[in-house]
Design an enzyme around this catalytic site. Structure first.
Site, mmCIF file in Angstrom:
data_model
loop_
_atom_site.group_PDB
_atom_site.id
_atom_site.type_symbol
_atom_site.label_atom_id
_atom_site.label_comp_id
_atom_site.label_asym_id
_atom_site.label_seq_id
_atom_site.Cartn_x
_atom_site.Cartn_y
_atom_site.Cartn_z
ATOM 1 N N LYS A 13 -32.260 -14.030 0.604
ATOM 2 C CA LYS A 13 -32.216 -15.043 -0.468
ATOM 3 C C LYS A 13 -32.970 -14.552 -1.701
ATOM 4 C CE LYS A 13 -34.160 -18.287 2.100
ATOM 5 N NZ LYS A 13 -34.397 -17.504 3.345
ATOM 6 N N ARG A 88 -35.320 -27.440 2.663
ATOM 7 C CA ARG A 88 -35.425 -26.847 3.992
ATOM 8 C C ARG A 88 -35.383 -27.894 5.090
ATOM 9 N NH1 ARG A 88 -38.062 -21.893 2.909
ATOM 10 N NH2 ARG A 88 -38.686 -20.742 4.730
ATOM 11 N N ARG A 123 -40.218 -5.192 5.203
ATOM 12 C CA ARG A 123 -40.277 -5.804 3.859
ATOM 13 C C ARG A 123 -41.605 -5.499 3.164
ATOM 14 N NH1 ARG A 123 -38.876 -11.914 2.929
ATOM 15 N NH2 ARG A 123 -40.270 -12.227 4.680
ATOM 16 N N ARG A 156 -46.178 -9.250 3.708
ATOM 17 C CA ARG A 156 -46.520 -10.668 3.856
ATOM 18 C C ARG A 156 -47.186 -10.943 5.204
ATOM 19 N NH1 ARG A 156 -41.312 -14.081 1.921
ATOM 20 N NH2 ARG A 156 -41.920 -15.272 3.764
ATOM 21 N N ARG A 167 -40.516 -18.670 12.906
ATOM 22 C CA ARG A 167 -39.813 -19.120 11.690
ATOM 23 C C ARG A 167 -38.311 -19.277 11.954
ATOM 24 N NH1 ARG A 167 -41.695 -14.643 7.807
ATOM 25 N NH2 ARG A 167 -40.236 -15.574 6.336
HETATM 26 P P1 AP5 Z 1 -35.558 -11.260 1.392
HETATM 27 O O1 AP5 Z 1 -34.667 -11.220 0.200
HETATM 28 O O2 AP5 Z 1 -37.029 -11.224 1.184
HETATM 29 O O3 AP5 Z 1 -35.141 -12.478 2.356
HETATM 30 P P2 AP5 Z 1 -35.388 -14.029 2.196
HETATM 31 O O4 AP5 Z 1 -34.127 -14.704 2.652
HETATM 32 O O5 AP5 Z 1 -35.898 -14.370 0.843
HETATM 33 O O6 AP5 Z 1 -36.468 -14.213 3.336
HETATM 34 P P3 AP5 Z 1 -37.862 -14.995 3.335
HETATM 35 O O7 AP5 Z 1 -38.616 -14.480 4.535
HETATM 36 O O8 AP5 Z 1 -38.532 -14.932 2.023
HETATM 37 O O9 AP5 Z 1 -37.361 -16.414 3.632
HETATM 38 P P4 AP5 Z 1 -38.155 -17.579 4.161
HETATM 39 O O10 AP5 Z 1 -37.166 -18.632 3.900
HETATM 40 O O11 AP5 Z 1 -38.617 -17.496 5.562
HETATM 41 O O12 AP5 Z 1 -39.540 -17.517 3.353
HETATM 42 P P5 AP5 Z 1 -40.110 -18.406 2.195
HETATM 43 O O13 AP5 Z 1 -40.876 -17.545 1.298
HETATM 44 O O14 AP5 Z 1 -39.056 -19.282 1.644
HETATM 45 O O15 AP5 Z 1 -35.117 -10.049 2.358
HETATM 46 C C1 AP5 Z 1 -35.817 -9.776 3.566
HETATM 47 C C2 AP5 Z 1 -35.950 -8.245 3.760
HETATM 48 O O16 AP5 Z 1 -34.656 -7.689 3.974
HETATM 49 C C3 AP5 Z 1 -36.509 -7.515 2.517
HETATM 50 O O17 AP5 Z 1 -37.315 -6.457 2.937
HETATM 51 C C4 AP5 Z 1 -35.251 -6.999 1.799
HETATM 52 O O18 AP5 Z 1 -35.507 -5.833 1.026
HETATM 53 C C5 AP5 Z 1 -34.342 -6.698 2.983
HETATM 54 N N1 AP5 Z 1 -32.938 -6.857 2.647
HETATM 55 C C6 AP5 Z 1 -32.381 -7.738 1.753
HETATM 56 N N2 AP5 Z 1 -31.037 -7.585 1.709
HETATM 57 C C7 AP5 Z 1 -30.749 -6.611 2.626
HETATM 58 C C8 AP5 Z 1 -29.536 -6.010 3.065
HETATM 59 N N3 AP5 Z 1 -28.356 -6.384 2.568
HETATM 60 N N4 AP5 Z 1 -29.601 -5.061 4.029
HETATM 61 C C9 AP5 Z 1 -30.796 -4.680 4.550
HETATM 62 N N5 AP5 Z 1 -31.989 -5.196 4.182
HETATM 63 C C10 AP5 Z 1 -31.954 -6.157 3.217
HETATM 64 O O19 AP5 Z 1 -41.108 -19.381 3.013
HETATM 65 C C11 AP5 Z 1 -42.310 -18.904 3.601
HETATM 66 C C12 AP5 Z 1 -43.080 -20.076 4.225
HETATM 67 O O20 AP5 Z 1 -43.454 -21.021 3.196
HETATM 68 C C13 AP5 Z 1 -42.291 -20.921 5.231
HETATM 69 O O21 AP5 Z 1 -42.331 -20.357 6.531
HETATM 70 C C14 AP5 Z 1 -43.005 -22.272 5.119
HETATM 71 O O22 AP5 Z 1 -44.209 -22.290 5.839
HETATM 72 C C15 AP5 Z 1 -43.322 -22.371 3.636
HETATM 73 N N6 AP5 Z 1 -42.238 -23.016 2.843
HETATM 74 C C16 AP5 Z 1 -41.489 -22.442 1.845
HETATM 75 N N7 AP5 Z 1 -40.592 -23.304 1.360
HETATM 76 C C17 AP5 Z 1 -40.761 -24.449 2.056
HETATM 77 C C18 AP5 Z 1 -40.101 -25.703 2.019
HETATM 78 N N8 AP5 Z 1 -39.076 -25.945 1.179
HETATM 79 N N9 AP5 Z 1 -40.519 -26.667 2.886
HETATM 80 C C19 AP5 Z 1 -41.549 -26.456 3.731
HETATM 81 N N10 AP5 Z 1 -42.212 -25.279 3.818
HETATM 82 C C20 AP5 Z 1 -41.817 -24.285 2.993
HETATM 83 ZN ZN ZN Z 2 -37.766 -15.099 0.104
#
Ligand code: AP5
Ligand code: ZN
Length: 218
Positions: A13, A88, A123, A156, A167
């Site tokens: 994402k 979410r 990552r 991270r 997660r």
């Molecule tokens: P990346 O682009 O970083 O993936 P992502 O989908 O953004 O994954 P996240 O881990 O950031 O998602 P998340 O939803 O768990 O975390 P968030 O920060 O929202 O890609 C991942 C890796 O793959 C990278 O290394 C990238 O280079 C690689 N990659 C990308 N494309 C690729 C490809 N095509 N092929 C190979 N490799 C590839 O949330 C974190 C925490 O915050 C949550 O757990 C929660 O505690 C809290 N939180 C955040 N939002 C909320 C909410 N709305 N409500 C409640 N709690 C929340």
């Molecule tokens: Zn992300």
């Protein structure tokens, strides 16, 4: 353009958000990045959120909804925005509907869970900008450094394997229901519903960007 990127942790994402936001000239609203900034700044919210995030659970709906409502009235959101990692839960989605946010698209990025663990372990991120790399699949030009600023990249805290598994479980239970919620909206209320599109999230970063932009009609 107002859109949601929906998908499990590690779906790409954040990676794809950068391209889509550049194309449409809109800001990326990542609740995860906002929370990590609060943790780094040591604000009361950050202190509260850190333990929850490190456990792999979700921060409370009230806190998140409050943060997003403040963010979307900022001047840079006048032409729209991209939600990354939000909503979410069903209550978060309902809160946006109640606030009168009219979405154009919901774009789901689908990646099998077994590919995700590998993505997370490699990552590396640049916290100030949210730019994301992978040591093998999407490496920075110079190892360990952000391409734009040259600043150091970090891993991270929630990318440890056991937290990633938690997660993914939380995603299945609390976030996956949004797939039915958004994809079924058109049948319930055709005039108000955003267009729902789902793309395959495996392949190269460039291939997925092409799929994403095609799904959004550009
Ligand atoms: P990346 O682009 O970083 O993936 P992502 O989908 O953004 O994954 P996240 O881990 O950031 O998602 P998340 O939803 O768990 O975390 P968030 O920060 O929202 O890609 C991942 C890796 O793959 C990278 O290394 C990238 O280079 C690689 N990659 C990308 N494309 C690729 C490809 N095509 N092929 C190979 N490799 C590839 O949330 C974190 C925490 O915050 C949550 O757990 C929660 O505690 C809290 N939180 C955040 N939002 C909320 C909410 N709305 N409500 C409640 N709690 C929340
Ligand atoms: Zn992300």
């Amino acid at each position: 353009m107002k859109l949601i990127l929906l998908g499990p942790p590690g779906a790409g994402k954040g990676t794809q958000a950068a391209f889509i936001c550049q194309k449409y000239g809109i800001p990326q609203i990542s609740t995860g990045d906002m929370l990590r900034a609060a943790v780094k700044a040591g604000t009361p919210l950050g202190l509260q959120a850190k333990a929850v995030m490190d456990s792999g659970a979700l921060v409370s709906d009230d806190i998140i909804i409050g943060l997003v409502k403040e963010r979307i009235v900022q001047p840079d959101c006048a032409n729209g925005f991209l939600f990354d990692g939000f909503p979410r839960t069903i209550p978060q989605a309902e809160a946006m509907k109640d606030a009168g946010v009219k979405l154009d698209y919901v774009l789901e990025i689908d990646v099998p869970f077994d590919a995700i663990i590998e993505r997370m372990s490699g990552r590396r991120s640049h916290p100030a900008s949210g730019r994301t790399y992978h040591i093998t699949f999407n490496p920075p030009k110079v190892a360990g450094q952000d391409d734009v600023t040259g600043e150091p990249l970090v891993q991270r805290d929630d990318d440890r394997e056991e937290t990633v598994r938690k997660r993914l479980e939380v995603y299945s239970q609390q976030t996956r229901p949004l797939v039915d919620y958004y994809s079924g909206w058109a049948a319930r209320e055709p005039a108000a519903a955003p267009k729902y599109r789902a793309i395959e999230g495996t392949g190269t970063v460039e291939q997925i960007t092409e799929r994403a932009l095609a799904a959004l009609g550009s």
